[in-house]
Design a protein around this motif. Structure first.
Motif, PDB file in Angstrom:
ATOM      1  N   UNK A 294       0.839  -1.202   0.000  1.00 23.43           N
ATOM      2  CA  UNK A 294       0.000   0.000   0.000  1.00 23.43           C
ATOM      3  C   UNK A 294       0.874   1.252   0.000  1.00 23.43           C
ATOM      4  N   UNK A 295       0.419   2.284  -0.717  1.00 22.47           N
ATOM      5  CA  UNK A 295       1.201   3.518  -0.872  1.00 22.47           C
ATOM      6  C   UNK A 295       1.166   4.412   0.352  1.00 22.47           C
ATOM      7  N   UNK A 296       0.449   4.005   1.388  1.00 16.81           N
ATOM      8  CA  UNK A 296       0.483   4.731   2.663  1.00 16.81           C
ATOM      9  C   UNK A 296       0.157   3.764   3.789  1.00 16.81           C
ATOM     10  N   UNK A 297       0.632   4.086   4.981  1.00 16.59           N
ATOM     11  CA  UNK A 297       0.328   3.241   6.137  1.00 16.59           C
ATOM     12  C   UNK A 297      -1.165   3.240   6.451  1.00 16.59           C
ATOM     13  N   UNK A 298      -1.816   4.387   6.281  1.00 21.91           N
ATOM     14  CA  UNK A 298      -3.239   4.448   6.596  1.00 21.91           C
ATOM     15  C   UNK A 298      -4.036   3.513   5.690  1.00 21.91           C
ATOM     16  N   UNK A 299      -3.694   3.444   4.407  1.00 22.17           N
ATOM     17  CA  UNK A 299      -4.376   2.502   3.519  1.00 22.17           C
ATOM     18  C   UNK A 299      -4.049   1.067   3.907  1.00 22.17           C
ATOM     19  N   UNK A 300      -2.796   0.819   4.287  1.00 26.13           N
ATOM     20  CA  UNK A 300      -2.402  -0.532   4.695  1.00 26.13           C
ATOM     21  C   UNK A 300      -3.158  -0.961   5.945  1.00 26.13           C
ATOM     22  N   UNK A 301      -3.280  -0.046   6.903  1.00 21.78           N
ATOM     23  CA  UNK A 301      -3.990  -0.378   8.147  1.00 21.78           C
ATOM     24  C   UNK A 301      -5.472  -0.579   7.874  1.00 21.78           C
ATOM     25  N   UNK A 302      -6.049   0.252   6.994  1.00 19.44           N
ATOM     26  CA  UNK A 302      -7.443   0.050   6.612  1.00 19.44           C
ATOM     27  C   UNK A 302      -7.645  -1.310   5.975  1.00 19.44           C
ATOM     28  N   UNK A 303      -6.685  -1.727   5.155  1.00 23.04           N
ATOM     29  CA  UNK A 303      -6.762  -3.037   4.509  1.00 23.04           C
ATOM     30  C   UNK A 303      -6.689  -4.156   5.539  1.00 23.04           C
ATOM     31  N   UNK A 304      -5.807  -4.030   6.513  1.00 19.50           N
ATOM     32  CA  UNK A 304      -5.673  -5.047   7.555  1.00 19.50           C
ATOM     33  C   UNK A 304      -6.968  -5.183   8.353  1.00 19.50           C
ATOM     34  N   UNK A 305      -7.558  -4.054   8.728  1.00 21.77           N
ATOM     35  CA  UNK A 305      -8.800  -4.075   9.505  1.00 21.77           C
ATOM     36  C   UNK A 305      -9.918  -4.752   8.720  1.00 21.77           C
ATOM     37  N   UNK A 306     -10.020  -4.439   7.430  1.00 25.11           N
ATOM     38  CA  UNK A 306     -11.082  -5.010   6.606  1.00 25.11           C
ATOM     39  C   UNK A 306     -10.836  -6.500   6.354  1.00 25.11           C
ATOM     40  N   UNK A 307      -9.579  -6.860   6.135  1.00 27.18           N
ATOM     41  CA  UNK A 307      -9.252  -8.266   5.910  1.00 27.18           C
ATOM     42  C   UNK A 307      -9.605  -9.109   7.131  1.00 27.18           C
ATOM     43  N   UNK A 308      -9.267  -8.610   8.308  1.00 24.64           N
ATOM     44  CA  UNK A 308      -9.563  -9.343   9.535  1.00 24.64           C
ATOM     45  C   UNK A 308     -11.068  -9.435   9.774  1.00 24.64           C
ATOM     46  N   UNK A 309     -11.786  -8.388   9.370  1.00 21.33           N
ATOM     47  CA  UNK A 309     -13.241  -8.395   9.509  1.00 21.33           C
ATOM     48  C   UNK A 309     -13.868  -9.514   8.683  1.00 21.33           C
ATOM     49  N   UNK A 310     -13.196  -9.877   7.591  1.00 16.90           N
ATOM     50  CA  UNK A 310     -13.701 -10.945   6.715  1.00 16.90           C
ATOM     51  C   UNK A 310     -13.014 -12.286   6.982  1.00 16.90           C
ATOM     52  N   UNK A 311     -12.370 -12.408   8.130  1.00 18.42           N
ATOM     53  CA  UNK A 311     -11.836 -13.693   8.554  1.00 18.42           C
ATOM     54  C   UNK A 311     -10.441 -14.027   8.064  1.00 18.42           C
ATOM     55  N   UNK A 312      -9.772 -13.102   7.371  1.00 19.96           N
ATOM     56  CA  UNK A 312      -8.406 -13.366   6.914  1.00 19.96           C
ATOM     57  C   UNK A 312      -7.413 -13.094   8.043  1.00 19.96           C
ATOM     58  N   UNK A 313      -6.343 -13.867   8.045  1.00 15.56           N
ATOM     59  CA  UNK A 313      -5.280 -13.661   9.021  1.00 15.56           C
ATOM     60  C   UNK A 313      -4.102 -12.971   8.337  1.00 15.56           C
ATOM     61  N   UNK A 314      -3.602 -11.932   8.999  1.00 21.59           N
ATOM     62  CA  UNK A 314      -2.421 -11.209   8.518  1.00 21.59           C
ATOM     63  C   UNK A 314      -1.271 -11.539   9.473  1.00 21.59           C
ATOM     64  N   UNK A 315      -0.189 -12.105   8.971  1.00 22.48           N
ATOM     65  CA  UNK A 315       0.215 -12.241   7.572  1.00 22.48           C
ATOM     66  C   UNK A 315      -0.053 -13.617   6.939  1.00 22.48           C
ATOM     67  N   UNK A 316      -0.674 -14.548   7.637  1.00 28.35           N
ATOM     68  CA  UNK A 316      -0.792 -15.910   7.106  1.00 28.35           C
ATOM     69  C   UNK A 316      -1.560 -15.967   5.791  1.00 28.35           C
ATOM     70  N   UNK A 317      -2.686 -15.235   5.719  1.00 29.33           N
ATOM     71  CA  UNK A 317      -3.494 -15.229   4.503  1.00 29.33           C
ATOM     72  C   UNK A 317      -3.150 -14.056   3.579  1.00 29.33           C
ATOM     73  N   UNK A 318      -2.645 -12.981   4.166  1.00 26.97           N
ATOM     74  CA  UNK A 318      -2.316 -11.790   3.373  1.00 26.97           C
ATOM     75  C   UNK A 318      -1.162 -11.055   4.046  1.00 26.97           C
TER      76      UNK A 318
END
Length: 330
Positions: A239-263
């Motif tokens: 991600x081109x910024x930390x804020x976008x990266x953190x938003x992505x992590x929050x959304x991924x976890x909301x959908x059951x993905x594990x960071x970094x195992x799944x993404x």
């Protein structure tokens, strides 16, 4: 005691030109101003009635224009700018544009009305001809990015930093790597996109998934929602910024993905939240405070008639590795 005629003789100009330089009422070229100010300094000339700063209309105030004052990335940059400005007797006016070019134009009007002496622009969205027009009104410095024009600027090598961030994910074994880019009209967004693309190209990876955001947490969540629908889904994200990266992590976890195992996720900027998000974010560290200091130093030297001969100042960056990209790809 030196007279205005002595200054004119040493600078090789007329007394009328010296007077125009002192009052700030043109026309005169930057080179002419430099010669006059150098002669004044060498002769220790003290003009009557023009104030201790030699220029009748000098405000000792500079404007710093920010795209988003709520973005924590800018806090250390602002601190560096203010510390450097205060050390030289200048006051800083902060202008927040909320990423709207029209709001930036309103702050430029302050410069045009001589209510400020110079301006620093960050994450510029205005087209280059417009920035060139501002340069004719007063001194301009670009911070955090650069332009192909003749502007004083301070930044890191955004393309190389993005290349290193993406290459790190490739070295971990990822081949399906997405990129959340910044706004296309911002120069540094393009640089980071090009660095991402160069890393894929040099490692023989053709597949890409690119979405455009605006550096915000919300755009990271929005792009992540789209990314979850991709088939096959990327196993890594730069991600081109930390804020976008953190938003992505929050959304991924909301959908059951594990960071970094799944993404696996890498950001850019190293804001304070990067260390406390779960998991801590791998990211590009920018020398934020030093960017602020150097940008303000450039502006002040321009105001003093001795601009930095190096138009572009490129500061070093670092890739700091944390747990957000430590998982194994599928």
């Amino acid at each position: 005691m030196a007279t205005i005629k002595d200054v004119a003789r040493m600078a090789g100009v007329s007394t009328a030109t010296v007077s125009r330089v002192l009052t700030g009422n043109g026309p005169f070229t930057p080179d002419t101003r430099r010669k006059v100010m150098e002669a004044i300094e060498k002769l220790n000339y003290q003009p009557n009635g023009l104030g201790r700063y030699l220029r009748k209309q000098e405000t000792r105030t500079v404007i710093v224009v920010l795209p988003d004052i709520t973005n924590p990335f800018f806090s250390q940059i602002i601190r560096g700018m203010e510390d450097e400005a205060l050390a030289h007797g200048f006051t800083v006016i902060l202008g927040n544009t909320d990423n709207h070019a029209d709001r930036q134009r309103n702050y430029v009007k302050l410069l045009e009305e001589r209510r400020a002496d110079g301006i620093i622009l960050t994450a510029v969205r205005n087209p280059q001809p417009e920035i060139e027009a501002i340069q004719k009104i007063g001194p301009v410095v670009l911070a955090c990015e650069y332009s192909s024009g003749m502007f004083q600027s301070v930044a890191i090598d955004n393309e190389q930093a993005a290349f290193e961030a993406t290459s790190h994910l490739i070295r971990l074994g990822h081949k399906r790597i997405a990129h959340f880019a910044g706004p296309s009209e911002v120069v540094l967004s393009g640089d980071r996109l090009h660095g991402y693309q160069r890393a894929l190209r040099e490692h023989g990876i053709a597949e890409q998934w690119v979405g455009e955001g605006d550096f915000s947490l919300e755009s990271g969540r929005r792009l992540m929602q789209k990314l979850l629908q991709a088939n096959p889904r990327p196993t890594a994200l730069f991600a081109a910024s930390d804020k976008m990266a953190i938003g992505a992590i929050l959304e991924a976890k909301l959908h059951g993905l594990k960071v970094p195992d799944d993404l696996a996720v890498v950001g850019f900027d190293d804001i304070e939240m990067a260390e406390v998000v779960d998991p801590p974010l791998t990211t590009i560290v920018q020398p934020k405070y030093q960017i602020g200091v150097e940008a303000m130093r450039k502006l002040i030297t321009m105001l003093e008639g001795r601009p930095d001969p190096a138009l572009q100042t490129i500061l070093p960056h670092t890739l700091v590795i944390r747990r957000s990209c430590g998982g194994r790809p599928e």
